[in-house]
Design a protein around this motif. Structure first.
Motif, PDB file in Angstrom:
ATOM      1  N   ALA A   1       0.856  -1.194   0.000  1.00 38.07           N
ATOM      2  CA  ALA A   1       0.000   0.000   0.000  1.00 38.07           C
ATOM      3  C   ALA A   1       0.890   1.242   0.000  1.00 38.07           C
ATOM      4  O   ALA A   1       1.152   1.859   1.036  1.00 38.07           O
ATOM      5  CB  ALA A   1      -0.909  -0.022   1.216  1.00 38.07           C
ATOM      6  N   GLY A   2       1.384   1.583  -1.174  1.00 41.65           N
ATOM      7  CA  GLY A   2       2.334   2.689  -1.312  1.00 41.65           C
ATOM      8  C   GLY A   2       3.713   2.258  -0.848  1.00 41.65           C
ATOM      9  O   GLY A   2       3.894   1.173  -0.263  1.00 41.65           O
ATOM     10  N   ALA A   3       4.681   3.144  -1.116  1.00 39.43           N
ATOM     11  CA  ALA A   3       6.036   2.866  -0.638  1.00 39.43           C
ATOM     12  C   ALA A   3       6.070   2.901   0.879  1.00 39.43           C
ATOM     13  O   ALA A   3       6.853   2.189   1.511  1.00 39.43           O
ATOM     14  CB  ALA A   3       6.999   3.901  -1.208  1.00 39.43           C
ATOM     15  N   THR A   4       5.194   3.694   1.467  1.00 39.18           N
ATOM     16  CA  THR A   4       5.192   3.841   2.931  1.00 39.18           C
ATOM     17  C   THR A   4       5.033   2.484   3.615  1.00 39.18           C
ATOM     18  O   THR A   4       5.725   2.181   4.582  1.00 39.18           O
ATOM     19  CB  THR A   4       4.055   4.784   3.369  1.00 39.18           C
ATOM     20  OG1 THR A   4       4.166   5.992   2.613  1.00 39.18           O
ATOM     21  CG2 THR A   4       4.127   5.118   4.838  1.00 39.18           C
ATOM     22  N   GLU A   5       4.128   1.665   3.093  1.00 35.95           N
ATOM     23  CA  GLU A   5       3.939   0.367   3.728  1.00 35.95           C
ATOM     24  C   GLU A   5       5.168  -0.531   3.539  1.00 35.95           C
ATOM     25  O   GLU A   5       5.575  -1.263   4.447  1.00 35.95           O
ATOM     26  CB  GLU A   5       2.697  -0.363   3.188  1.00 35.95           C
ATOM     27  CG  GLU A   5       2.285  -1.494   4.111  1.00 35.95           C
ATOM     28  CD  GLU A   5       1.876  -2.794   3.445  1.00 35.95           C
ATOM     29  OE1 GLU A   5       1.872  -3.824   4.133  1.00 35.95           O
ATOM     30  OE2 GLU A   5       1.571  -2.797   2.237  1.00 35.95           O
ATOM     31  N   ALA A   6       5.753  -0.462   2.340  1.00 37.08           N
ATOM     32  CA  ALA A   6       6.943  -1.286   2.078  1.00 37.08           C
ATOM     33  C   ALA A   6       8.072  -0.897   3.031  1.00 37.08           C
ATOM     34  O   ALA A   6       8.759  -1.765   3.588  1.00 37.08           O
ATOM     35  CB  ALA A   6       7.388  -1.109   0.627  1.00 37.08           C
ATOM     36  N   LEU A   7       8.256   0.402   3.234  1.00 39.64           N
ATOM     37  CA  LEU A   7       9.319   0.868   4.134  1.00 39.64           C
ATOM     38  C   LEU A   7       9.055   0.369   5.556  1.00 39.64           C
ATOM     39  O   LEU A   7       9.940  -0.148   6.237  1.00 39.64           O
ATOM     40  CB  LEU A   7       9.382   2.405   4.126  1.00 39.64           C
ATOM     41  CG  LEU A   7       9.838   3.045   2.806  1.00 39.64           C
ATOM     42  CD1 LEU A   7       9.509   4.543   2.786  1.00 39.64           C
ATOM     43  CD2 LEU A   7      11.336   2.842   2.599  1.00 39.64           C
TER      44      LEU A   7
END
Ligand SMILES: Cc1ncc(COP(=O)(O)O)c(C=O)c1O
Length: 386
Positions: free
Chosen positions: A98-104
């Motif tokens: 869910a966006g790069a934010t979740e991956a980070l």
């Protein structure tokens, strides 16, 4: 019976509302042109929107597979192979988030154990530090100095310890608009190769890079990619930040741990949006291939317009941000200058110090040029009057 105190002790006591939300609210209150928050004021490709509607109409409205729909993971693998000469395995190495934010967040949560040290470079994007804190890690911040904001590799080596677990990097870099080159990755590799240290490479602006040699990805480095998590965001690439679809690429063993977190954080990501993005990557690669030219024109337009102002614009080799030095205009610190600028000049910007833990005594603000030409011209006209 006495009632318990129902105000929980905060796990993140120092955090309030982000400066991005604050500046956007201030901009709205003063009817200012908003060059603060990093999102376009134009929409993404018609084709992408049409494919989203198509997949909704075809009934692709239930949960996607936990790791992402296969056509999207395959399209990501092919794009990565074409760009960085390395094809990740869609089955084991690619996870749609869910966006790069979740991956980070998922990567930091999966990798950082209590007491582990994590190194990042300040100024740094604001989502890294809270995730490290929540994982019980200790963040060591290395300051990048203006105007070049180059990593100091000697200082980096001195920061390494037996507890170092993760290095977080970001190229093209928000907010400084600088990019890493192959030699930076070589220096990083030489410094960490002998230890079990992982790399989280935030590459959400991979397609907004103006460097002659193009974007240098961690995935192009044969040694580093064995221990790296590369993160990207379709929001940036396709002008659809509100869709919140991103992904991470990491070797199977690392991905397996990240997926354990992702599984219970979101489980899976918007199905029709994933299918539409897969169509877009497959049939319209020219969109991201032409993105540097698209944004270069906007960067140059704003830079040229500001040449008539008292701001000094710093070089920008990536992202859709421009740094402007206002020392000729004001002695205020950058936060109060941005508040003043919004109120008095009607242009909202972001102060650089909010990306740093240590005092950042430079007079620099960040302007977002992911805006229509008319928006940029109107903002520049106001800034030139100061
Ligand atoms: C450096 C950086 N990383 C991550 C993100 C978050 O990306 P997403 O909107 O896909 O979560 C942003 C968004 O501004 C960013 O600038």
């Amino acid at each position: 019976m006495t009632q318990p105190n129902l105000i929980p002790a905060s796990k993140l006591p120092a955090l309030g509302t982000t400066i991005f939300t604050q500046m956007s609210a201030l901009a709205a209150r003063h009817n200012a042109i908003n060059l603060s928050q990093g999102f376009p004021d134009f929409s993404g490709p018609d084709y992408l929107q049409a494919r989203l509607a198509y997949h909704v109409s075809q009934g692709a409205n239930q949960y996607a597979p936990m790791t992402g729909v296969l056509p999207l993971r395959e399209a990501i693998a092919d794009k990565t192979a074409a760009l960085y000469d390395y094809r990740p395995d869609p089955e084991h190495d690619i996870t749609v988030t869910a966006g790069a934010t979740e991956a980070l967040y998922a990567a930091i949560t999966a990798l950082v154990r209590p007491g582990d040290e994590v190194i990042c470079f300040d100024p740094s994007y604001d989502s890294y530090a809270p995730a490290v804190t929540l994982a019980g890690g200790v963040l060591k911040r290395l300051a990048l100095q203006p105007p070049a904001f180059r990593p100091d590799w000697q200082a980096f080596r001195q920061q390494l310890s037996a507890k170092t677990r993760l290095v977080i990097i970001n190229t093209p870099h928000n907010p400084t608009a600088t990019v890493w080159s192959d030699s930076d990755f070589t220096a990083l590799w030489q410094a960490i190769a002998a230890q079990e240290i992982y790399v989280l490479s935030d590459e959400v602006y991979e397609h907004i890079c103006f460097a002659e040699q193009g974007h240098a990805s961690v995935l192009a480095h044969a040694g580093l990619r064995q221990r790296a998590v590369a993160v990207s965001s379709f929001g940036k690439t396709f002008h659809m930040t509100g869709w919140k679809v991103g992904y991470c690429i990491a070797p199977a063993a690392l991905s397996a741990e990240i997926r354990k977190v992702h599984q219970y954080l979101t489980f899976s990501v918007n199905t029709p949006a994933q299918l539409a993005l897969a169509d877009m990557l497959r049939t319209r690669p020219e969109h991201y291939q032409q993105l540097p030219a698209f944004y270069r024109a906007r960067r140059d337009r704003l830079t040229q317009a500001l040449a008539a102002s008292r701001f000094k614009v710093l070089p920008c080799t990536g992202t859709y941000f421009l740094l402007a030095d206002y020392s000729a205009l004001s002695d205020r610190d950058d936060v109060s200058f941005c508040e003043w600028l919004t109120r008095e000049a009607g242009v909202a910007a972001i102060p650089l110090s909010v990306f740093c833990a240590d005092p950042f005594p430079h007079r620099l603000i960040r302007l977002c040029f992911a805006k229509q030409e008319a928006t940029l011209d109107a903002a520049a006209e106001r800034l030139c009057q100061l």
